[in-house]
Design an enzyme around this catalytic site. Structure first.
Site, mmCIF file in Angstrom:
data_model
loop_
_atom_site.group_PDB
_atom_site.id
_atom_site.type_symbol
_atom_site.label_atom_id
_atom_site.label_comp_id
_atom_site.label_asym_id
_atom_site.label_seq_id
_atom_site.Cartn_x
_atom_site.Cartn_y
_atom_site.Cartn_z
ATOM 1 C CB THR A 213 -7.440 -2.380 -4.350
ATOM 2 O OG1 THR A 213 -7.695 -1.012 -4.321
ATOM 3 C CG2 THR A 213 -6.249 -2.730 -4.924
ATOM 4 N N GLY A 214 -11.049 -2.684 -3.930
ATOM 5 C CA GLY A 214 -12.223 -2.810 -2.884
ATOM 6 C C GLY A 214 -12.548 -1.569 -1.968
ATOM 7 C CB THR A 216 -16.498 1.384 -4.081
ATOM 8 O OG1 THR A 216 -15.564 1.841 -4.939
ATOM 9 C CG2 THR A 216 -17.944 1.556 -4.107
ATOM 10 C CD GLU A 431 5.804 -16.571 -28.134
ATOM 11 O OE1 GLU A 431 6.134 -16.525 -26.919
ATOM 12 O OE2 GLU A 431 5.169 -15.478 -28.687
HETATM 13 P P1 ADP Z 1 -12.259 0.154 -5.878
HETATM 14 O O1 ADP Z 1 -13.309 1.020 -5.261
HETATM 15 O O2 ADP Z 1 -11.017 0.065 -5.056
HETATM 16 O O3 ADP Z 1 -11.750 0.605 -7.564
HETATM 17 P P2 ADP Z 1 -14.210 -1.883 -5.782
HETATM 18 O O4 ADP Z 1 -14.640 -1.661 -4.255
HETATM 19 O O5 ADP Z 1 -15.429 -1.027 -6.618
HETATM 20 O O6 ADP Z 1 -13.038 -1.304 -6.133
HETATM 21 O O7 ADP Z 1 -14.093 -3.153 -6.064
HETATM 22 C C1 ADP Z 1 -14.869 -3.945 -6.993
HETATM 23 C C2 ADP Z 1 -15.038 -5.361 -7.019
HETATM 24 O O8 ADP Z 1 -14.079 -6.113 -6.648
HETATM 25 C C3 ADP Z 1 -15.976 -5.492 -5.397
HETATM 26 O O9 ADP Z 1 -17.269 -5.313 -5.849
HETATM 27 C C4 ADP Z 1 -15.658 -6.741 -5.204
HETATM 28 O O10 ADP Z 1 -16.359 -7.813 -5.858
HETATM 29 C C5 ADP Z 1 -14.190 -7.012 -5.732
HETATM 30 N N1 ADP Z 1 -13.248 -6.796 -4.581
HETATM 31 C C6 ADP Z 1 -12.343 -6.034 -4.619
HETATM 32 N N2 ADP Z 1 -11.590 -6.360 -3.439
HETATM 33 C C7 ADP Z 1 -12.058 -7.125 -2.807
HETATM 34 C C8 ADP Z 1 -11.839 -7.843 -1.532
HETATM 35 N N3 ADP Z 1 -10.777 -7.547 -0.792
HETATM 36 N N4 ADP Z 1 -12.741 -8.793 -1.219
HETATM 37 C C9 ADP Z 1 -13.728 -9.374 -2.037
HETATM 38 N N5 ADP Z 1 -13.910 -8.800 -3.140
HETATM 39 C C10 ADP Z 1 -13.046 -7.642 -3.656
HETATM 40 ZN ZN ZN Z 2 8.187 -12.397 -27.522
HETATM 41 MG MG MG Z 3 -14.562 2.027 -6.887
#
Ligand code: ADP
Ligand code: ZN
Ligand code: MG
Length: 608
Positions: A213-214, A216, A431
């Site tokens: 979910t972003g 990091t 299906e």
């Molecule tokens: P988490 O740390 O929550 O597991 P990450 O930050 O590693 O997630 O997210 C992985 C990738 O997903 C990011 O590098 C980016 O490319 C994409 N991503 C996730 N959330 C977003 C967001 N809100 N906006 C843009 N890209 C996102």
């Molecule tokens: Zn089925």
């Molecule tokens: Mg992460």
């Protein structure tokens, strides 16, 4: 096959344990060191004997063994004297000149002393080699330890000290979270200012949210916006490792960050920060957590250091982490809404400069990806670009996106998959049954497509996607989900008879049972159970349990009877769609709805 695969992953898991390798290495070093010392000591220690003393010792039967290094010296072992009980054999050496060797050999033979020829030089070489191996071993161990201390983040990169280039412009959606983070950016830009106005600046921020979910990304953006370095470490990297290493890595991280200020990001902080003592095997992890707490208490807010921890299991965290002066702020990051998904898709299309065709509607795509994380969406854009490139297209068209999406959600197409004609007929009817029931009773979920193309584990699928993200589910909606889920089996039974129903309904039944249980156990929708919620932590009487299970069964059986009825009534529509599937494998949602309607099955509207 399965067993072999499992045992392989088992071994891989064992072999990638750093502590195992460190243990092996240390053992080898100790053994090597021991051997080295012996080889070095044995030939060097012995007392020097004169030639005549050797001869008389031979005569007195005191010599146990002799070793001759031709051209240089004689070595041997002397038995302890008769009067010294408990004494051990002692070594000796004699420097000789060639002519005298004959005499010694002669006497030794007469006394039955074993004589060996060795080359001292070789001995030396062995010892030298041994020493070299040991030194190399220590060097490797040293490097490993150093890397263990310095490695950061999941990328295996070494300390990322240059300021992060990620900013909030790289984040789409998540507006609330970003707004909260902007405050801490202010602090990082000018830590002194906070001190001057007497405000308590933040030391630590916890981010809660599911993977992808972003979290990091946003932590990196905080560092990027403030123009400070970003240091990352993952909790799982410093657990269960060598004694003291977790502690050392935490120390090291803080030492580096405190030099110039920066953001320390601790991913999967629950791995070190879960409740001390509770359900964890490692005492060592407690020490790592304690070190983290010590470090957090130890730096002053004016140093411009911010610690961001991320986890998707906030309930596991040790309460000590959340005391004032530690992680006293927290922000939660959720899965994106439909609009946010669209914004994320748009951003990634832009960032990667993916050329997109006229027919691509990112809003529609966003609605077709419910429950997806930002990472899933980024992945989808990437995958679609790959599909397009592989087909030699100049831009990504809707078709490329469709196939990328199917691939991500359902797995790869199973090429070379063979099924009999009879099986295909069953899959098509099954299906078509899902599609029919969905269209008849669930207006919230639009039919996206029906296919009997095998992918991943499934031989076919009827794809629905909700037009809006639903947050509240009515009883009618939940029931319609069960109706839709049971419709595959019901269609099989009606068309082929009860004896020929198949295992194809396995996952359907798991899902419908789950929903029905949820209705009874948690949502107060059970006929006899009433408004009681089941708490797994509290014991329930056997009767209550039996009542709940009876309610679950009643819901499912009642709905199964209803869906059978629906399908019997609209059998012509079912069979028309099944035939179309057998001919063309995949039918788009709108067309499928049209086929059903043309055969008497009008789609439901919200009013009905
Ligand atoms: P988490 O740390 O929550 O597991 P990450 O930050 O590693 O997630 O997210 C992985 C990738 O997903 C990011 O590098 C980016 O490319 C994409 N991503 C996730 N959330 C977003 C967001 N809100 N906006 C843009 N890209 C996102
Ligand atoms: Zn089925
Ligand atoms: Mg992460």
């Amino acid at each position: 096959m399965q067993a072999r695969k499992q045992s392989r992953t088992f071994w891989r898991a064992i072999l990638t344990q750093p502590s195992l390798w460190a243990g092996i290495l240390i053992t080898l070093l100790l053994v090597g060191l021991g051997l080295g010392i012996r080889t070095l000591r044995a030939p060097l220690a012995p007392a020097e004997l004169t030639y005549s003393a050797l001869l008389s010792a031979l005569d007195a039967r005191q010599v146990a063994s002799l070793e001759i290094d031709p051209g240089r010296e004689l070595r041997g072992r002397m038995r302890p004297g008769a009067g010294t009980p408990g004494a051990r054999e002692t070594g000796f050496r004699v420097v000789y000149t060639s002519p005298t060797l004959d005499e010694v050999l002669h006497r030794a033979e007469a006394m039955g002393v074993t004589v060996a020829f060795t080359e001292r030089e070789q001995h030396d070489r062995m010892a030298a080699l041994n020493l070299l191996v040991v030194l190399a071993g220590f060097a490797v161990l040293g490097i490993l330890l150093k890397r263990g201390l310095a490695t950061q983040g999941g990328h295996g990169s070494l300390g990322e000290e240059s300021p992060s280039s990620t900013t909030f412009a790289n984040v789409a959606g998540n507006e609330g979270t970003v707004a909260e983070l902007k405050e801490v950016v202010e602090f990082l830009r000018d830590p002194e200012k906070f001190g001057r106005i007497g405000a308590r600046a933040p030391k630590g921020v916890l981010m809660f949210g599911p993977p992808g979910t972003g979290k990091t990304l946003m932590a990196r953006a905080v560092a990027g916006e403030a123009g400070v370095p970003f240091f990352a470490i993952s909790g799982s990297e410093v657990t269960g490792f060598l004694v003291g290493l977790g502690v050392a890595r935490v120390k090291n991280l803080f030492r580096r960050a405190r030099k110039r200020g920066g953001v320390i990001f601790i991913d999967e902080i629950d791995a070190i920060g879960s409740r001390r003592g509770a359900n964890r095997s490692h005492n060592e992890d407690d020490r790592t957590l304690n070190q983290l707490l010590v470090e957090m208490d130890g730096f002053s807010q004016r140093e411009g250091v911010l610690v961001i921890g991320a986890t998707n299991r906030p309930e596991d965290l040790d309460p000590a982490l959340r005391r004032p002066g530690r992680f006293d702020r927290s922000v939660s990051v959720g899965l994106p809404s439909a609009d946010e998904r669209e914004a994320i898709l748009r951003l990634h299309v832009l960032e990667r400069a993916v050329p997109v065709g006229q027919d691509v509607d990112l809003g529609r795509l966003a609605r077709l990806m419910p429950q997806s994380s930002g990472a899933d969406l980024a992945n989808l854009v990437n995958e679609a670009a790959i599909v397009a490139a592989r087909q030699g297209a100049v831009a990504v068209a809707w078709g490329h996106i469709e196939s990328a999406r199917d691939r991500l959600l359902l797995g790869k197409e199973r090429t070379g998959f063979r099924a009999s004609d009879g099986e295909w007929q069953i899959v098509a009817v099954h299906e078509a049954g899902h599609a029919l029931a969905g269209v008849l009773c669930c207006p919230e979920d639009g039919l996206h497509k029906v296919t009997i193309q095998p992918r991943g584990q499934a031989m076919g699928v009827a794809f629905f996607s909700p037009a809006d993200d639903l947050h509240l589910h009515s009883r009618r909606y939940l029931e319609s989900q069960i109706l839709k889920g049971l419709a595959g089996r019901a269609a099989e039974e009606i068309v082929f008879g009860p004896a020929l129903v198949t295992s194809g309904a396995r996952s359907d039944l798991q899902q419908t049972t789950r929903i029905a249980k949820e209705m009874v156990y948690s949502l107060g929708m059970g006929q006899s159970t009433g408004l009681v919620a089941y708490d797994p932590a509290l014991p329930l009487s056997t009767e209550t349990h039996a009542t709940m299970d009876r309610d679950v069964k009643e819901i499912i059986e009642g709905l199964y009877a209803r869906v059978r009825q629906l399908i019997e009534t609209h059998r012509a529509a079912l069979e028309a769609l099944a035939r179309a599937l057998l001919e063309r494998e995949t039918i788009g949602g709108e067309e499928a709805v049209a086929i059903l309607a043309a055969n008497g099955a009008e789609p439901a509207t919200y009013a009905s």
